[in-house]
Design a protein around this motif. Structure first.
Motif, short mmCIF file in Angstrom:
data_model
loop_
_atom_site.label_atom_id
_atom_site.label_comp_id
_atom_site.label_asym_id
_atom_site.label_seq_id
_atom_site.Cartn_x
_atom_site.Cartn_y
_atom_site.Cartn_z
N LYS A 29 0.82 -1.20 0.00
CA LYS A 29 0.00 0.00 0.00
C LYS A 29 0.85 1.26 0.00
O LYS A 29 0.48 2.27 -0.60
CB LYS A 29 -0.93 0.00 1.22
CG LYS A 29 -1.77 1.27 1.34
CD LYS A 29 -2.71 1.22 2.53
CE LYS A 29 -3.54 2.51 2.61
NZ LYS A 29 -4.49 2.49 3.75
N SER A 41 2.75 3.85 -12.61
CA SER A 41 1.51 4.63 -12.65
C SER A 41 1.71 6.10 -12.31
O SER A 41 0.72 6.82 -12.13
CB SER A 41 0.44 4.02 -11.74
OG SER A 41 -0.04 2.81 -12.30
N GLU A 59 -1.38 13.80 -2.59
CA GLU A 59 -2.38 13.04 -1.85
C GLU A 59 -2.28 11.57 -2.23
O GLU A 59 -1.74 11.22 -3.28
CB GLU A 59 -3.79 13.57 -2.16
CG GLU A 59 -4.00 15.03 -1.72
CD GLU A 59 -5.40 15.51 -2.02
OE1 GLU A 59 -6.18 14.72 -2.60
OE2 GLU A 59 -5.71 16.66 -1.67
N ALA A 60 -2.81 10.71 -1.37
CA ALA A 60 -2.84 9.29 -1.71
C ALA A 60 -3.63 9.10 -2.99
O ALA A 60 -4.61 9.78 -3.24
CB ALA A 60 -3.46 8.50 -0.57
N PHE A 61 -3.19 8.15 -3.84
CA PHE A 61 -3.87 7.93 -5.10
C PHE A 61 -5.28 7.38 -4.89
O PHE A 61 -6.19 7.67 -5.64
CB PHE A 61 -3.07 6.96 -5.95
CG PHE A 61 -1.82 7.55 -6.55
CD1 PHE A 61 -0.99 6.76 -7.32
CD2 PHE A 61 -1.48 8.87 -6.34
CE1 PHE A 61 0.16 7.29 -7.89
CE2 PHE A 61 -0.35 9.40 -6.89
CZ PHE A 61 0.49 8.62 -7.66
N SER A 62 -5.45 6.55 -3.87
CA SER A 62 -6.75 5.93 -3.62
C SER A 62 -6.73 5.39 -2.20
O SER A 62 -5.74 5.52 -1.47
CB SER A 62 -7.00 4.79 -4.60
OG SER A 62 -6.09 3.72 -4.36
N ASP A 63 -7.84 4.76 -1.81
CA ASP A 63 -7.88 4.13 -0.50
C ASP A 63 -6.95 2.93 -0.44
O ASP A 63 -6.54 2.49 0.64
CB ASP A 63 -9.31 3.69 -0.16
CG ASP A 63 -10.24 4.87 0.04
OD1 ASP A 63 -9.73 5.97 0.35
OD2 ASP A 63 -11.47 4.70 -0.12
N SER A 64 -6.62 2.37 -1.61
CA SER A 64 -5.81 1.16 -1.66
C SER A 64 -4.32 1.43 -1.68
O SER A 64 -3.53 0.65 -1.15
CB SER A 64 -6.18 0.33 -2.90
OG SER A 64 -7.53 -0.03 -2.88
N GLU A 101 -1.21 4.35 -1.14
CA GLU A 101 -0.74 5.66 -0.69
C GLU A 101 0.67 5.89 -1.23
O GLU A 101 1.64 5.39 -0.67
CB GLU A 101 -0.75 5.73 0.84
CG GLU A 101 -0.39 7.12 1.36
CD GLU A 101 -0.57 7.25 2.86
OE1 GLU A 101 0.34 7.77 3.51
OE2 GLU A 101 -1.63 6.82 3.36
N ARG A 102 0.75 6.60 -2.33
CA ARG A 102 2.03 6.84 -2.99
C ARG A 102 2.56 8.21 -2.58
O ARG A 102 2.30 9.22 -3.21
CB ARG A 102 1.87 6.74 -4.51
CG ARG A 102 1.34 5.38 -4.97
CD ARG A 102 2.38 4.29 -4.74
NE ARG A 102 1.91 2.97 -5.16
CZ ARG A 102 1.74 1.96 -4.34
NH1 ARG A 102 1.99 2.10 -3.05
NH2 ARG A 102 1.34 0.78 -4.78
#
Length: 215
Positions: free
Chosen positions: A112, A134, A179-184, A186-187
């Motif tokens: 993650k 990505s 910000e984190a890319f998604s809930d899945s 965190e980049r």
């Protein structure tokens, strides 16, 4: 020549002999780098709980082959923030793998946290070797399967540089408001460790001479 001088030369010669130069770089260019893999065991590394048999040590190499599993560095040098990482990598036809950084151990799933430096020359995924996965992708790294190449990852502050065989493939500056890319996933840069990826049963890849220098 005095006995003291002779003894000094002998000691110096032993020190030089004990630190062989990397096969991909001239002598002395690896000054300050520390090995992350002893070439014999998984000491300092921890495999995720899912599919641990996907990772093994073979003839001085870390080998991934099998269902999804991630191998995390958990040795005393972690965590890492600003660093210069080097590893020699070799893929086999159709294989997919990756090198995560600024990540942390998790027992299962795709990591993650942190970023992934892609390892892929002929897998169907269009994101090829040395892509910042990505985020900033590479279409053609100019490499071949079954041949060793050197992957470098450099992090300084918000700057990420990825190199293959000394050539810069990606330069990326993380936005200050990232910000984190998604809930899945965190980049984001912060600090963390490295993880190597076993991607799927049809993917086999090799890693050796893993080393790092804190910046």
């Amino acid at each position: 020549m005095s006995k003291v001088c002779l003894a000094g030369l002998v000691i110096a010669s032993c020190v030089v002999a004990a630190v062989p130069a990397s096969a991909d770089s001239p002598s002395g260019s690896d000054e300050g780098f520390v090995a992350l893999f002893d070439g014999q065991s998984l000491d300092g590394w921890k495999v995720s709980e899912e599919n641990p048999d996907s990772w093994k040590v073979e003839d001085g190499k870390l080998v991934c082959e099998g269902p999804r599993a991630h191998l995390f560095y958990v040795g005393e040098l972690a965590p890492f923030k600003d660093f210069h990482f080097k590893a020699e990598v070799m893929t086999t036809p159709g294989s997919n793998s990756g090198i995560y950084f600024h990540t942390k151990y998790q027992p299962s799933g795709w990591p993650k946290y942190g970023y992934e430096c892609q390892v892929n020359i002929t897998h169907k995924d269009p994101k090829k070797t040395s892509s910042l996965y990505s985020v900033k992708n590479v279409d053609d790294p100019g490499l071949k399967d079954n041949e060793w190449y050197t992957q470098e990852i450099i992090v300084r502050g918000k700057e990420i540089t990825l190199k293959v065989n000394g050539k810069v493939m990606v330069q990326y500056t993380e936005p200050s408001d990232q910000e984190a890319f998604s809930d899945s996933f965190e980049r984001r840069l912060g600090e963390g460790t490295f993880a190597l990826q076993a991607h799927d049963p049809d993917s086999k890849a090799y890693f050796r001479n893993l080393r790092v220098k804190n910046l």
